[in-house]
Motif scaffolding. Structure first.
Motif, short mmCIF file in Angstrom:
data_model
loop_
_atom_site.label_atom_id
_atom_site.label_comp_id
_atom_site.label_asym_id
_atom_site.label_seq_id
_atom_site.Cartn_x
_atom_site.Cartn_y
_atom_site.Cartn_z
N GLY A 138 -17.28 1.03 20.09
CA GLY A 138 -16.55 1.99 20.89
C GLY A 138 -16.19 3.20 20.05
N SER A 139 -15.32 4.05 20.60
CA SER A 139 -14.98 5.31 19.92
C SER A 139 -14.32 5.07 18.58
N GLY A 140 -13.35 4.13 18.54
CA GLY A 140 -12.65 3.87 17.28
C GLY A 140 -13.58 3.32 16.22
N ASP A 141 -14.40 2.35 16.60
CA ASP A 141 -15.35 1.77 15.66
C ASP A 141 -16.37 2.80 15.19
N PHE A 142 -16.75 3.72 16.09
CA PHE A 142 -17.70 4.78 15.73
C PHE A 142 -17.13 5.65 14.61
N ILE A 143 -15.87 6.09 14.77
CA ILE A 143 -15.25 6.95 13.76
C ILE A 143 -15.10 6.21 12.45
N VAL A 144 -14.71 4.93 12.52
CA VAL A 144 -14.54 4.15 11.30
C VAL A 144 -15.86 4.05 10.54
N SER A 206 -6.31 10.41 6.43
CA SER A 206 -4.95 9.87 6.35
C SER A 206 -4.18 10.14 7.64
N ARG A 207 -4.33 11.33 8.16
CA ARG A 207 -3.64 11.67 9.40
C ARG A 207 -4.24 10.94 10.60
N LEU A 208 -5.56 10.77 10.59
CA LEU A 208 -6.22 10.11 11.71
C LEU A 208 -5.72 8.69 11.90
N SER A 214 -5.23 5.70 21.63
CA SER A 214 -5.44 4.42 22.32
C SER A 214 -6.71 3.71 21.88
N TRP A 215 -7.71 4.48 21.42
CA TRP A 215 -8.99 3.88 21.06
C TRP A 215 -9.07 3.47 19.59
N LEU A 216 -7.94 3.56 18.87
CA LEU A 216 -7.88 3.08 17.49
C LEU A 216 -6.99 1.84 17.42
N ASP A 217 -7.58 0.68 17.15
CA ASP A 217 -6.77 -0.54 17.03
C ASP A 217 -6.32 -0.70 15.58
N GLU A 218 -5.57 -1.77 15.32
CA GLU A 218 -5.00 -1.97 13.99
C GLU A 218 -6.08 -2.23 12.94
N VAL A 219 -7.14 -2.90 13.33
CA VAL A 219 -8.23 -3.14 12.38
C VAL A 219 -8.88 -1.83 11.96
N SER A 220 -9.11 -0.96 12.95
CA SER A 220 -9.72 0.35 12.65
C SER A 220 -8.80 1.17 11.77
N ARG A 221 -7.50 1.13 12.04
CA ARG A 221 -6.54 1.88 11.22
C ARG A 221 -6.53 1.37 9.78
N GLN A 223 -9.04 -0.02 8.22
CA GLN A 223 -10.28 0.43 7.59
C GLN A 223 -10.21 1.91 7.23
N LEU A 224 -9.56 2.70 8.07
CA LEU A 224 -9.38 4.12 7.75
C LEU A 224 -8.47 4.30 6.54
N ARG A 225 -7.47 3.44 6.41
CA ARG A 225 -6.60 3.51 5.22
C ARG A 225 -7.41 3.23 3.96
N GLU A 226 -8.32 2.25 4.04
CA GLU A 226 -9.17 1.96 2.89
C GLU A 226 -10.05 3.16 2.55
N SER A 227 -10.61 3.80 3.57
CA SER A 227 -11.44 4.98 3.32
C SER A 227 -10.61 6.11 2.73
N SER A 228 -9.38 6.26 3.22
CA SER A 228 -8.51 7.30 2.68
C SER A 228 -8.20 7.06 1.20
N ASP A 229 -7.93 5.80 0.85
CA ASP A 229 -7.67 5.48 -0.56
C ASP A 229 -8.92 5.72 -1.41
#
Length: 324
Positions: A138-144, A206-208, A214-221, A223-229
């Motif tokens: 989905g959209s969240g997984d796509f961005i991740v 980091s901001r994302l 709504s299309w970003l779940d906790e798992v996606s968030r 993973q984004l934190r890991e990418s930000s780090d």
């Protein structure tokens, strides 16, 4: 589907890692109650620009931001979606990796629009993953997955930059070497150029991951934190590489300054030795009457011996004074 009409690809994501390749008809008939649609366009093609401005249903300033020639990483949230501009290293054949390629995205819960020019390997990897049913659901997984792909491809480029700086330092510390200073300047330029886009991309990611989407779940968030780090570490590595290059440059300048000082010191000693000798020879060379030894056949050799003795005395005095 043809690149000539601006549509590079379009997929209907099946929610299970796969996607159905579709064309303009499916794009025009898509609605928010159906599967997630990913539309990938060539930013330079007139038809893709026309569709984005007239048929995509986007606000004018969103279209303008997505079609700008010069961009930097940014994020802007709207009521219906998010505008994202990200950058990836240029791994195309014959290109400089630091000439980072922008990918512009409009993301909604059930629709993703992306624009790029030229080809970006991270986006191609997404297409390949969909073809083997290992792509985004989905959209969240796509961005991740896109952020992860862009980030992972930065790693070898930055590592290569660090290795080249270390190799240059190995050559530079050798006193007998003559390193090409222009190469060091080029490495510093590459570090600056990469950091110019990677640093703001860290802020975007980091901001994302904290935006109430709504299309970003906790798992996606997470993973984004890991990418930000990971991006933060890249920025720190680039800062370190730039400082390392500055230190090497200072070392080279110090070595060149020492060499110049030694050369000038040697020239000064030689000048000090020949100054009194030059004074004597100049005095004896004046063409006036009464010059002693003018008619003596051995006077020339006597003068030469005197000059040699005087030069020896000067050298002895300089050595006693530890001048050399």
């Amino acid at each position: 589907m043809s690149d000539d009409d601006g549509l590079l690809c379009a997929y209907l994501l099946d929610g299970d890692g796969g996607g159905q390749l579709v064309g303009w008809d499916a794009i025009h008939s898509h609605n928010n109650d159906s599967l997630t649609l990913w539309v990938h366009l060539d930013r330079k093609q007139q038809q893709s620009q026309q569709w984005l401005e007239q048929d995509a249903g986007l606000e004018a300033h969103v279209c303008e931001a997505m079609l700008e020639e010069v961009t930097r990483p940014r994020i802007e949230r709207f009521k219906d979606g998010v505008l994202l501009i990200l950058r990836g290293v240029n791994l195309n054949v014959g290109a400089d990796p630091e000439d980072m390629i922008s990918v512009r995205l409009w993301v909604e819960p059930k629709r993703i629009i992306s624009l790029r020019y030229p080809r970006l390997q991270a986006v191609q990897a997404l297409r390949d993953s969909l073809d083997v049913k290992k792509g985004p659901c989905g959209s969240g997984d796509f961005i991740v997955q896109l952020v992860d792909g862009l980030t992972d491809r930065m790693d070898p480029v930055i590592d290569d930059l660090e290795v080249q700086i270390e190799e240059f330092e190995t050559v530079a510390i050798d006193p007998s070497s003559h390193p090409d200073v222009s190469l060091l300047s080029e490495l510093r330029r590459r570090a600056i150029t990469l950091r110019r886009y990677i640093a703001p991309q860290r802020e975007v990611v980091s901001r994302l991951q904290v935006e109430p989407l709504s299309w970003l779940d906790e798992v996606s968030r997470a993973q984004l934190r890991e990418s930000s780090d990971q991006i933060r570490r890249y920025v720190e590595d680039l800062d370190l590489a730039y400082e390392h290059a500055l230190i090497i440059q200072d070392q080279l300048q110090h070595r060149m300054s020492e060499q110049m000082n030694r050369t000038m010191y040697l020239v000064s000693i030689i000048a000090a030795i020949f100054l009194p000798l030059g004074l004597l020879t100049g005095l004896l060379g004046i063409n006036v009457g009464g010059m002693p030894g003018a008619h003596n056949s051995v006077a020339f050799w006597v003068v030469c011996i005197i000059l040699l003795v005087l030069a020896y005395i000067q050298i002895w005095v300089f050595r006693r004074m530890n001048f050399f």
